[in-house]
Design a protein around this motif. Structure first.
Motif, PDB file in Angstrom:
ATOM      1  N   ALA A 176       0.818  -1.208   0.000  1.00  0.00           N
ATOM      2  CA  ALA A 176       0.000   0.000   0.000  1.00  0.00           C
ATOM      3  C   ALA A 176       0.852   1.258   0.000  1.00  0.00           C
ATOM      4  N   GLY A 177       1.934   1.233   0.748  1.00  0.00           N
ATOM      5  CA  GLY A 177       2.795   2.402   0.819  1.00  0.00           C
ATOM      6  C   GLY A 177       3.506   2.692  -0.487  1.00  0.00           C
ATOM      7  N   VAL A 178       4.006   1.640  -1.153  1.00  0.00           N
ATOM      8  CA  VAL A 178       4.683   1.838  -2.434  1.00  0.00           C
ATOM      9  C   VAL A 178       3.688   2.319  -3.484  1.00  0.00           C
ATOM     10  N   LEU A 199       7.449  -5.356   0.070  1.00  0.00           N
ATOM     11  CA  LEU A 199       6.568  -5.736  -1.033  1.00  0.00           C
ATOM     12  C   LEU A 199       6.274  -7.231  -1.004  1.00  0.00           C
ATOM     13  N   THR A 200       5.017  -7.591  -1.270  1.00  0.00           N
ATOM     14  CA  THR A 200       4.646  -9.001  -1.385  1.00  0.00           C
ATOM     15  C   THR A 200       4.161  -9.341  -2.790  1.00  0.00           C
ATOM     16  N   GLU A 213      14.974   1.524 -16.752  1.00  0.00           N
ATOM     17  CA  GLU A 213      16.101   0.689 -17.146  1.00  0.00           C
ATOM     18  C   GLU A 213      16.588  -0.215 -16.019  1.00  0.00           C
ATOM     19  N   THR A 214      16.479   0.250 -14.785  1.00  0.00           N
ATOM     20  CA  THR A 214      16.990  -0.511 -13.638  1.00  0.00           C
ATOM     21  C   THR A 214      15.922  -0.567 -12.551  1.00  0.00           C
ATOM     22  N   LEU A 215      15.625  -1.796 -12.099  1.00  0.00           N
ATOM     23  CA  LEU A 215      14.634  -2.007 -11.042  1.00  0.00           C
ATOM     24  C   LEU A 215      15.191  -3.005 -10.042  1.00  0.00           C
ATOM     25  N   ARG A 216      15.290  -2.599  -8.788  1.00  0.00           N
ATOM     26  CA  ARG A 216      15.818  -3.472  -7.731  1.00  0.00           C
ATOM     27  C   ARG A 216      14.705  -3.759  -6.734  1.00  0.00           C
ATOM     28  N   LEU A 217      14.465  -5.071  -6.532  1.00  0.00           N
ATOM     29  CA  LEU A 217      13.392  -5.503  -5.637  1.00  0.00           C
ATOM     30  C   LEU A 217      13.862  -6.568  -4.654  1.00  0.00           C
ATOM     31  N   ASP A 218      15.150  -6.676  -4.421  1.00  0.00           N
ATOM     32  CA  ASP A 218      15.647  -7.698  -3.505  1.00  0.00           C
ATOM     33  C   ASP A 218      15.266  -7.369  -2.072  1.00  0.00           C
ATOM     34  N   ARG A 219      15.403  -8.364  -1.211  1.00  0.00           N
ATOM     35  CA  ARG A 219      15.056  -8.266   0.213  1.00  0.00           C
ATOM     36  C   ARG A 219      13.589  -7.915   0.436  1.00  0.00           C
ATOM     37  N   ASN A 220      12.727  -8.450  -0.428  1.00  0.00           N
ATOM     38  CA  ASN A 220      11.281  -8.350  -0.245  1.00  0.00           C
ATOM     39  C   ASN A 220      10.706  -9.760  -0.102  1.00  0.00           C
ATOM     40  N   GLY A 221       9.394  -9.856  -0.004  1.00  0.00           N
ATOM     41  CA  GLY A 221       8.764 -11.163   0.158  1.00  0.00           C
ATOM     42  C   GLY A 221       8.177 -11.715  -1.113  1.00  0.00           C
ATOM     43  N   LEU A 222       8.645 -11.272  -2.271  1.00  0.00           N
ATOM     44  CA  LEU A 222       8.046 -11.686  -3.534  1.00  0.00           C
ATOM     45  C   LEU A 222       8.197 -13.173  -3.782  1.00  0.00           C
ATOM     46  N   GLY A 223       9.394 -13.709  -3.586  1.00  0.00           N
ATOM     47  CA  GLY A 223       9.622 -15.130  -3.835  1.00  0.00           C
ATOM     48  C   GLY A 223       8.865 -16.014  -2.872  1.00  0.00           C
ATOM     49  N   ARG A 224       8.807 -15.631  -1.608  1.00  0.00           N
ATOM     50  CA  ARG A 224       8.100 -16.449  -0.615  1.00  0.00           C
ATOM     51  C   ARG A 224       6.605 -16.498  -0.908  1.00  0.00           C
ATOM     52  N   VAL A 225       6.042 -15.347  -1.315  1.00  0.00           N
ATOM     53  CA  VAL A 225       4.615 -15.317  -1.618  1.00  0.00           C
ATOM     54  C   VAL A 225       4.314 -16.167  -2.833  1.00  0.00           C
ATOM     55  N   ALA A 226       5.163 -16.093  -3.875  1.00  0.00           N
ATOM     56  CA  ALA A 226       4.944 -16.899  -5.079  1.00  0.00           C
ATOM     57  C   ALA A 226       5.035 -18.384  -4.764  1.00  0.00           C
ATOM     58  N   ALA A 227       5.998 -18.783  -3.927  1.00  0.00           N
ATOM     59  CA  ALA A 227       6.139 -20.186  -3.552  1.00  0.00           C
ATOM     60  C   ALA A 227       4.945 -20.662  -2.737  1.00  0.00           C
ATOM     61  N   ARG A 228       4.445 -19.785  -1.858  1.00  0.00           N
ATOM     62  CA  ARG A 228       3.290 -20.145  -1.040  1.00  0.00           C
ATOM     63  C   ARG A 228       2.050 -20.358  -1.926  1.00  0.00           C
TER      64      ARG A 228
END
Length: 234
Positions: A176-178, A199-200, A213-228
């Protein structure tokens, strides 16, 4: 030959002066560094005062670091004398424990603003900088908008020249904040760092400018949510 103590100093005055002497001569290097820091802070105050008296001769670059250079009141930037530095193009107020970014509305020519490592909870006060191209907000305390509030949340959508934005290390932001920052409304955005913002999903980043050109999204919960989600569907 041993030097006898001065007769002008009584035993009482020696005992009273001892703590002050210990403090002031404990480390000469510390004293010298402290005096140099104070001299630099004083020089910065003089430069700002001169720029306020004569805007045409104002500085193009200004760094107020560390925090002791700014007055310790509710809105330090509003009291720093920047309102008449109309030629200012780069401003660094990082590491100043700022809680608000008010007092910058007159800096119409500002191109670079460094606000990282402060205590900002919102981007309020940044919507009137039409020339701003680089905004560094990492390592603050940015919060999502209050759902109970009736007023619109502050955003970056009114900054059409923004090309580089860093909001990383603001873990309380969340989806929501982003989304509330209005990043999709920045037509010249080329680099965005949203690492560690809680971010989830990527819904908050939909509609980003094709110039990105450059987007950094590391150290978020994106991978965990996708796996779940994958495990739940399986």
């Amino acid at each position: 030959m041993e030097r006898s103590p001065s007769p002008a100093l009584s035993s009482w005055s020696v005992r009273r002066a001892a703590p002050r002497r210990r403090t002031s001569t404990h480390c000469p290097f510390t004293m010298l560094a402290s005096r140099r820091c104070e001299a630099r802070r004083h020089a910065r105050r003089l430069a700002l005062a001169a720029a306020a008296r004569s805007p045409r001769l104002g500085p193009l670059r200004c760094t107020l670091w560390p925090g002791r250079a700014l007055p310790a009141d509710a809105e330090p930037l509003a009291s720093a004398g920047l309102e008449r530095c109309v030629r200012l193009r780069s401003l660094d107020v990082s590491f100043n424990s700022l809680r608000a970014a008010e007092g910058l509305a007159t800096l119409h020519d500002l191109r670079e603003l460094k606000l990282y490592c402060n205590r900002l909870t919102s981007v309020g006060g940044l919507g009137a900088l039409p020339s701003l191209a680089t905004l560094l907000l990492q390592s603050n305390r940015l919060q999502p908008p209050d759902p109970a509030s009736s007023s619109p949340a502050p955003s970056l959508s009114g900054l059409p020249c923004l090309s580089l934005v860093r909001i990383d290390n603001n873990p309380a932001l969340g989806d929501a904040g982003v989304a509330a920052l209005g990043l999709a409304a920045l037509p010249k955005l080329t680099e965005l760092d949203a690492s560690g913002t809680g971010l989830t999903n990527t819904e908050a980043l939909r509609g980003l400018a094709p110039t990105l050109e450059t987007l950094r999204l590391d150290r978020n919960g994106l991978g965990r949510v996708a796996a779940r989600r994958a495990s739940a569907s399986g």
